[in-house]
Design a protein around this motif. Sequence first.
Motif, PDB file in Angstrom:
ATOM      1  N   TRP A  46      55.678  78.186  36.072  1.00 61.87           N
ATOM      2  CA  TRP A  46      56.314  77.606  37.493  1.00 61.87           C
ATOM      3  C   TRP A  46      54.968  77.646  38.200  1.00 61.87           C
ATOM      4  CZ3 TRP A  46      60.809  80.441  40.431  1.00 61.87           C
ATOM      5  CH2 TRP A  46      61.243  79.563  41.177  1.00 61.87           C
ATOM      6  N   LEU A  47      54.320  76.629  38.266  1.00 70.18           N
ATOM      7  CA  LEU A  47      52.944  76.691  38.931  1.00 70.18           C
ATOM      8  C   LEU A  47      52.906  75.164  39.371  1.00 70.18           C
ATOM      9  CD1 LEU A  47      51.053  78.656  36.254  1.00 70.18           C
ATOM     10  CD2 LEU A  47      51.515  79.471  38.749  1.00 70.18           C
ATOM     11  N   PRO A  48      52.117  75.030  40.594  1.00 67.58           N
ATOM     12  CA  PRO A  48      51.653  73.615  41.302  1.00 67.58           C
ATOM     13  C   PRO A  48      50.480  73.320  40.299  1.00 67.58           C
ATOM     14  CG  PRO A  48      50.890  75.243  42.637  1.00 67.58           C
ATOM     15  CD  PRO A  48      51.882  75.955  41.667  1.00 67.58           C
ATOM     16  N   GLN A  50      47.535  63.424  39.730  1.00 64.14           N
ATOM     17  CA  GLN A  50      48.219  63.614  40.929  1.00 64.14           C
ATOM     18  C   GLN A  50      49.623  64.044  40.539  1.00 64.14           C
ATOM     19  OE1 GLN A  50      47.796  60.265  43.637  1.00 64.14           O
ATOM     20  NE2 GLN A  50      48.210  58.978  42.038  1.00 64.14           N
ATOM     21  N   LEU A  51      50.102  63.558  39.388  1.00 61.58           N
ATOM     22  CA  LEU A  51      51.368  63.759  38.881  1.00 61.58           C
ATOM     23  C   LEU A  51      51.599  65.059  38.394  1.00 61.58           C
ATOM     24  CD1 LEU A  51      52.084  60.336  37.008  1.00 61.58           C
ATOM     25  CD2 LEU A  51      52.460  60.828  39.572  1.00 61.58           C
ATOM     26  N   PRO A  52      52.672  65.838  38.512  1.00 59.09           N
ATOM     27  CA  PRO A  52      52.939  67.300  38.307  1.00 59.09           C
ATOM     28  C   PRO A  52      53.056  67.373  36.723  1.00 59.09           C
ATOM     29  CG  PRO A  52      54.962  66.293  38.924  1.00 59.09           C
ATOM     30  CD  PRO A  52      54.064  65.173  39.367  1.00 59.09           C
ATOM     31  N   LEU A  53      52.072  68.525  36.333  1.00 59.73           N
ATOM     32  CA  LEU A  53      52.147  69.039  35.280  1.00 59.73           C
ATOM     33  C   LEU A  53      53.381  69.553  34.557  1.00 59.73           C
ATOM     34  CD1 LEU A  53      48.829  70.943  35.129  1.00 59.73           C
ATOM     35  CD2 LEU A  53      49.225  68.480  33.823  1.00 59.73           C
ATOM     36  N   PHE A  54      54.681  69.636  35.243  1.00 50.40           N
ATOM     37  CA  PHE A  54      55.990  69.789  34.841  1.00 50.40           C
ATOM     38  C   PHE A  54      56.751  68.365  34.380  1.00 50.40           C
ATOM     39  CE2 PHE A  54      56.091  70.518  39.420  1.00 50.40           C
ATOM     40  CZ  PHE A  54      56.827  69.156  39.876  1.00 50.40           C
TER      41      PHE A  54
END
Length: 555
Positions: A76-78, A237-241
């Motif tokens: 759960w990380l940016p 720039q798109l999130p890794l989640f």
Amino acid sequence: MIDDVLDPASPAVPTAEQCVLGPLLRRRAAAAPTAPYALMPDGDLWTYARTLRETEETAAALQALGVVPGELVLSWLPNGPDALRAWYGVNLAGAVLVPLNIAYRGAILRQVIADSGAEVLICRPSLAARLEESDGAVGAVRTVVLLPGPEDAAQDVAALAGRLATRFRVETELRADRAEFAEPVPAPRPWDPQTVIYTSGTTGPSKGVVSSYAHLYSSCTAAFHGMAGPEDRYLLQLPLFHAGGTIGAYGMLVHGGSVTVVPAFTTAEFWPLIRRTGTTLCTLLGVMATYLLKQPPLPQDTAHPLRAAYVIPFTEGATEFSKRFGVPVRALFNMTEVSCPVLSAPDHHPGVPMHCGEPRPGIAARVVDDHDREVADGVAGELVLRADRPWSFLSGYLGRPAETAAVWRNGWFHTGDTFRRAPDGGLVFVDRKKDAIRRRGENISSFEVEAQAVAHPGVLEAAAVAVPGDEGEDEVLLVVADRDPAAPVAPAALLEFLRERLAHFMLPRYIRVLPELPKTPTGKPTKHTLRADGVVAGTWDREAAGIRIRREKIV
């Protein structure tokens, strides 16, 4: 170009050396140890050798925590170095990453964590504080690893760790001597899962898409085939989640290129960042291209290294973006469950909005009616897909065999999206068949919005639907019925109630209060009627009320 990448049209399953994290990263680090892989937000540059070291140190620490091959681990990380090394470290240890949306909170957060069954959670302290909102158990989580960000004060982290320690085993670092890392037994294979990514439900809660190494590899090679190589740098720039983020990061690893890592898209910083970092490739999702076009024209608009961009969805603004900034643009349709099955040729200008290109080689695509019968060209129907390559789509929905079987009925993957076939053979997106809302690149489950709305003591029933927004994307319209007509629900108070329970992107812009929802003879809300009515007179608009919802900044 790298010559060891399998052609995406090939029906062959990639080897472990081609697609599994450990063998792939070691090959890249051995062949080009000093080549750049990841330029971090703070300017720190990770070479391939550095990336391998960071990954081995993280994997060794995970093994010391007791993580075993096949185990699911929550991250759960940016976007940033911790998110990248947590992902790669989990996979190197033979475990499966479950990345969580950093906007999750409340019931949705608890549901996803519980559904995963994971016992280890790696997170920012500022996010872990949301765990304190629940007094009960948080799924099966037993260990919480706090990885402080640049804005986390040491005393605050220590205080949080002390409070969480009454419920969890708490660690405040995730690093060990790389010499202590032991190769997992059995070693991960191409068809083994590497991530479980949660995607919005439609008529139920969010569900976990189980993705194998071969699935992710197939997505990466399809997206970057003939486009990326060692000299290229992709803007992550798109999130890794989300799959959009994982495809970019892993795609550059597969093709020997590098990534520029940023926490999120920002309009003002986009072009300075591209120029400063030498970024050559990117994906513009939702209204990103629109926001960039709204910036005042400058003499240096075409002076940059960006040489190709995916624009999703491919609206009329994509061509305008290409002409103004001198960037060839491509269209693509993808879902977390599939592997970039529909995409366009370079410099795509079909003259038709929402034209996504054609099914790529190795993909069979049909447009069908509700009984899976193919419809005529030009007629709207559901897009169904299948691939020549085994393991190149999802392996299933985690713990949901019935839903997996339903989406694969009659041997075809049912996208839940409506398309029509254009005269040129391409596929044109029409609408979502499923009851979902898409806003700012996020799928929103109407079920989850409604479930939190009816938790309000003054709401008897609720229905959430999509209505057109100002920027060509969906906005959320929430229609509710009062529990007590003598004490009607105040829309502003309802929104404030929901802010503590829903991710920021799920919050409704519009709220309409009715004595009773319109229903079918079987008692279900007639959402098609509410959608058709849209924003009628008397509908409350948070923007008109001066309420602005901003994404919480997590670094």
